[in-house]
Enzyme design. Structure first.
Site, PDB file in Angstrom:
ATOM      1  N   HIS A 103     -15.815  -2.385   5.581  1.00  0.00           N
ATOM      2  CA  HIS A 103     -15.272  -1.059   5.288  1.00  0.00           C
ATOM      3  C   HIS A 103     -16.294  -0.123   4.675  1.00  0.00           C
ATOM      4  CE1 HIS A 103     -15.187  -2.863   1.281  1.00  0.00           C
ATOM      5  NE2 HIS A 103     -15.157  -1.641   0.799  1.00  0.00           N
TER       6      HIS A 103
HETATM    7  C1  UD1 Z   1     -14.157   3.033  -2.118  1.00  0.00           C
HETATM    8  C2  UD1 Z   1     -15.490   2.837  -2.836  1.00  0.00           C
HETATM    9  C3  UD1 Z   1     -16.158   1.574  -2.299  1.00  0.00           C
HETATM   10  C4  UD1 Z   1     -15.239   0.384  -2.438  1.00  0.00           C
HETATM   11  C5  UD1 Z   1     -13.898   0.673  -1.804  1.00  0.00           C
HETATM   12  C6  UD1 Z   1     -12.953  -0.451  -2.126  1.00  0.00           C
HETATM   13  C7  UD1 Z   1     -16.607   4.919  -3.512  1.00  0.00           C
HETATM   14  C8  UD1 Z   1     -17.718   5.852  -3.211  1.00  0.00           C
HETATM   15  N1  UD1 Z   1     -16.389   3.958  -2.577  1.00  0.00           N
HETATM   16  O1  UD1 Z   1     -14.427   3.215  -0.750  1.00  0.00           O
HETATM   17  O2  UD1 Z   1     -17.336   1.304  -3.066  1.00  0.00           O
HETATM   18  O3  UD1 Z   1     -15.833  -0.710  -1.770  1.00  0.00           O
HETATM   19  O4  UD1 Z   1     -13.341   1.885  -2.345  1.00  0.00           O
HETATM   20  O5  UD1 Z   1     -11.953  -0.610  -1.184  1.00  0.00           O
HETATM   21  O6  UD1 Z   1     -15.944   5.039  -4.515  1.00  0.00           O
HETATM   22  N2  UD1 Z   1      -7.834   5.954   2.481  1.00  0.00           N
HETATM   23  C9  UD1 Z   1      -6.507   5.727   2.759  1.00  0.00           C
HETATM   24  N3  UD1 Z   1      -5.699   5.302   1.746  1.00  0.00           N
HETATM   25  C10 UD1 Z   1      -6.152   5.122   0.479  1.00  0.00           C
HETATM   26  C11 UD1 Z   1      -7.496   5.371   0.206  1.00  0.00           C
HETATM   27  C12 UD1 Z   1      -8.326   5.786   1.216  1.00  0.00           C
HETATM   28  O7  UD1 Z   1      -6.053   5.864   3.889  1.00  0.00           O
HETATM   29  O8  UD1 Z   1      -5.366   4.727  -0.368  1.00  0.00           O
HETATM   30  C13 UD1 Z   1      -8.735   6.387   3.577  1.00  0.00           C
HETATM   31  C14 UD1 Z   1      -8.901   7.897   3.661  1.00  0.00           C
HETATM   32  O9  UD1 Z   1      -9.044   8.224   4.994  1.00  0.00           O
HETATM   33  C15 UD1 Z   1     -10.211   8.102   2.926  1.00  0.00           C
HETATM   34  C16 UD1 Z   1     -10.994   6.854   3.275  1.00  0.00           C
HETATM   35  O10 UD1 Z   1     -10.026   5.816   3.331  1.00  0.00           O
HETATM   36  O11 UD1 Z   1     -10.863   9.268   3.340  1.00  0.00           O
HETATM   37  C17 UD1 Z   1     -12.069   6.502   2.252  1.00  0.00           C
HETATM   38  O12 UD1 Z   1     -11.518   6.382   0.929  1.00  0.00           O
HETATM   39  P1  UD1 Z   1     -12.451   6.516  -0.380  1.00  0.00           P
HETATM   40  O13 UD1 Z   1     -11.657   6.244  -1.576  1.00  0.00           O
HETATM   41  O14 UD1 Z   1     -13.222   7.790  -0.306  1.00  0.00           O
HETATM   42  O15 UD1 Z   1     -13.513   5.395  -0.191  1.00  0.00           O
HETATM   43  P2  UD1 Z   1     -13.373   3.868   0.219  1.00  0.00           P
HETATM   44  O16 UD1 Z   1     -13.936   3.718   1.585  1.00  0.00           O
HETATM   45  O17 UD1 Z   1     -11.990   3.389  -0.018  1.00  0.00           O
HETATM   46  N1  UDP Z   2      -8.795  -7.815  -0.823  1.00  0.00           N
HETATM   47  C1  UDP Z   2      -7.429  -7.974  -0.660  1.00  0.00           C
HETATM   48  N2  UDP Z   2      -6.904  -7.780   0.593  1.00  0.00           N
HETATM   49  C2  UDP Z   2      -7.677  -7.461   1.656  1.00  0.00           C
HETATM   50  C3  UDP Z   2      -9.071  -7.315   1.476  1.00  0.00           C
HETATM   51  C4  UDP Z   2      -9.603  -7.485   0.212  1.00  0.00           C
HETATM   52  O1  UDP Z   2      -6.697  -8.291  -1.608  1.00  0.00           O
HETATM   53  O2  UDP Z   2      -7.136  -7.313   2.767  1.00  0.00           O
HETATM   54  C5  UDP Z   2      -9.351  -7.985  -2.188  1.00  0.00           C
HETATM   55  C6  UDP Z   2     -10.384  -9.075  -2.318  1.00  0.00           C
HETATM   56  O3  UDP Z   2      -9.764 -10.291  -2.671  1.00  0.00           O
HETATM   57  C7  UDP Z   2     -11.304  -8.563  -3.410  1.00  0.00           C
HETATM   58  C8  UDP Z   2     -11.181  -7.061  -3.331  1.00  0.00           C
HETATM   59  O4  UDP Z   2     -10.051  -6.796  -2.503  1.00  0.00           O
HETATM   60  O5  UDP Z   2     -10.871  -8.974  -4.691  1.00  0.00           O
HETATM   61  C9  UDP Z   2     -12.412  -6.457  -2.740  1.00  0.00           C
HETATM   62  O6  UDP Z   2     -12.191  -5.112  -2.534  1.00  0.00           O
HETATM   63  P1  UDP Z   2     -12.976  -4.257  -1.451  1.00  0.00           P
HETATM   64  O7  UDP Z   2     -13.575  -5.152  -0.427  1.00  0.00           O
HETATM   65  O8  UDP Z   2     -12.045  -3.197  -0.993  1.00  0.00           O
HETATM   66  O9  UDP Z   2     -14.077  -3.528  -2.341  1.00  0.00           O
HETATM   67  P2  UDP Z   2     -15.545  -3.925  -2.827  1.00  0.00           P
HETATM   68  O10 UDP Z   2     -15.466  -5.238  -3.518  1.00  0.00           O
HETATM   69  O11 UDP Z   2     -16.432  -3.942  -1.631  1.00  0.00           O
HETATM   70  O12 UDP Z   2     -15.913  -2.803  -3.720  1.00  0.00           O
END
Ligand code: UD1
Ligand code: UDP
Length: 360
Positions: free
Chosen positions: A207
């Site tokens: 992601h």
């Molecule tokens: C964010 C973090 C990333 C982390 C991830 C965990 C930053 C810069 N990035 O990335 O480090 O690994 O969270 O999962 O903070 N969206 C939804 N529903 C939601 C949230 C997001 O549909 O509840 C979609 C939207 O289209 C949004 C996109 O995901 O534009 C990205 O969301 P955003 O919170 O900007 O970054 P993540 O990719 O989730």
């Molecule tokens: N995770 C979850 N369901 C999923 C994918 C990830 O519960 O379908 C949990 C996973 O166990 C871990 C956390 O989400 O604890 C990791 O989050 P993510 O990969 O979104 O973010 P990152 O660690 O890269 O910031």
């Protein structure tokens, strides 16, 4: 402990990794409140974790939502500042490297009488193109309490000139969370039958912006995983993050053979998938750690990692997204012995974090 804490959190990994600290506050009767930035808001990335981990409903929900880095972070800073002005905690705790962490740190650190604690301090990918690298560096340099998970991350903080007396190595709270939940996952989760998975499957998560926001790289990543898994008759289950789902449809990418897309999983189901998978493919930070803790080999689909400890103990290979590199790593990792040590501590990180704050 007389201190009042405010947890600022906003995304899936922060909810999961702060859950042991929140629970430890409840056990110790520490006064705390929760500020949710609303960076994640879809139920599957947010409320399911509050319910499953039995966390209190946030006292403040800022509902900032998605947006550009500047708009999202800026709005969060404004809103967090106003919460802190009215609640006046002594310590604000943030965890990790998201925009919510940066915003919580900046808002709190400039306010008189409020200190900031950064949980999971000192991690570095040394890749300044990643937004997470900027966020974690800035948070470390603005915080008052630094809680690195390992000696490696502690050394990094010292090398950057941060004072030794601010630093406490605690292990990573993800060990606490895994220990508190893995047995429950084995007892309660029905995910394997629900997803019709047998013993021979691989788990994929991807992601990160650097992978999924680039059409060619995302397509390459999926094709490489599909090819390598097919070579070993492994099916691949891919719980897809909304960011990646959005890019797939925007780019019109077809899912290659053998990869099954499913919704993001609840924590217990996901833990069981990680535990039972023959191998994990990921670009997630938390998933690299969890697979290491659970003794499941991991292939990291990135060009670097801020979790080098997983590689050093032999649990993880960082290979990028090229087909030959991924295939070679899978061949190696499917045959290695799963007896590496867990470099992330003994599951008492949350208690150690509260001890350090209390001892001040
Ligand atoms: C964010 C973090 C990333 C982390 C991830 C965990 C930053 C810069 N990035 O990335 O480090 O690994 O969270 O999962 O903070 N969206 C939804 N529903 C939601 C949230 C997001 O549909 O509840 C979609 C939207 O289209 C949004 C996109 O995901 O534009 C990205 O969301 P955003 O919170 O900007 O970054 P993540 O990719 O989730
Ligand atoms: N995770 C979850 N369901 C999923 C994918 C990830 O519960 O379908 C949990 C996973 O166990 C871990 C956390 O989400 O604890 C990791 O989050 P993510 O990969 O979104 O973010 P990152 O660690 O890269 O910031």
């Amino acid at each position: 402990m007389p201190t009042t804490l405010n947890f600022v959190l906003g995304t899936r990994p922060e909810i999961i990794k702060l859950s042991p600290v929140i629970r430890a506050c409840q056990r110790r009767d520490v006064s705390f409140s929760l500020t949710h930035t609303g960076q994640h808001y879809s139920d599957e990335l947010d409320s399911v974790f509050f319910e499953q981990l039995d966390l209190p409903i946030p006292d403040h929900n800022l509902a900032v939502g998605s947006g550009s880095h500047g708009r999202q972070t800026g709005e969060m800073i404004t809103e967090i500042e106003s919460v802190l002005q009215s609640t006046r905690p002594e310590v604000v705790l943030v965890q990790g490297d998201t925009n919510s962490v940066l915003a919580g740190t900046i808002a709190a650190t400039k306010m008189d009488g409020i200190e900031v604690g950064h949980v999971e301090a000192g991690l570095r990918s040394f890749d300044r193109d990643m937004p997470e690298e900027i966020n974690r560096r800035l948070a470390d340099h603005a915080a008052d309490y630094l809680f690195p998970p390992t000696e490696t991350s502690r050394d990094q903080l010292l090398q950057e000139g941060l004072p030794e007396e601010w630093i406490t190595v605690t292990g990573n709270t993800i060990v606490d969370a895994v220990q508190q939940n893995v047995e429950i996952a084995h007892e309660e989760s029905r995910v394997l039958s629900e997803l019709e998975l047998d013993e021979e499957f691989a788990l994929l998560t991807a992601h990160r912006a650097e992978n999924v926001d680039n059409r060619d790289r995302f397509r390459n990543l999926l094709n490489s995983v599909s090819k390598a898994a097919t070579e070993h008759d492994l099916s691949v289950v891919y719980p897809i993050h909304p960011r990646a789902a959005k890019r797939l449809s925007e780019f019109g990418i077809n899912i290659p053979e053998g990869i099954k897309l499913v919704d993001p999983q609840e924590f217990l189901d996901f833990l069981l998938l990680e535990d039972k998978a023959r191998i994990v493919f990921t670009d997630s930070g938390g998933v690299q750690e969890e697979s290491c803790i659970l003794q499941t080999p991991c292939i990291t689909l990135r060009d670097n990692t801020e979790r080098p400890e997983t590689v050093e103990v032999g649990a993880n290979r960082v290979v990028g997204v090229q087909p030959d590199d991924v295939a070679r790593a899978v061949r190696e990792m499917l045959t290695i012995e799963r007896n590496w040590e867990n470099p992330f501590g003994d599951g008492t990180a949350a208690e150690q974090i509260l001890d350090a704050i209390e001892n001040e």
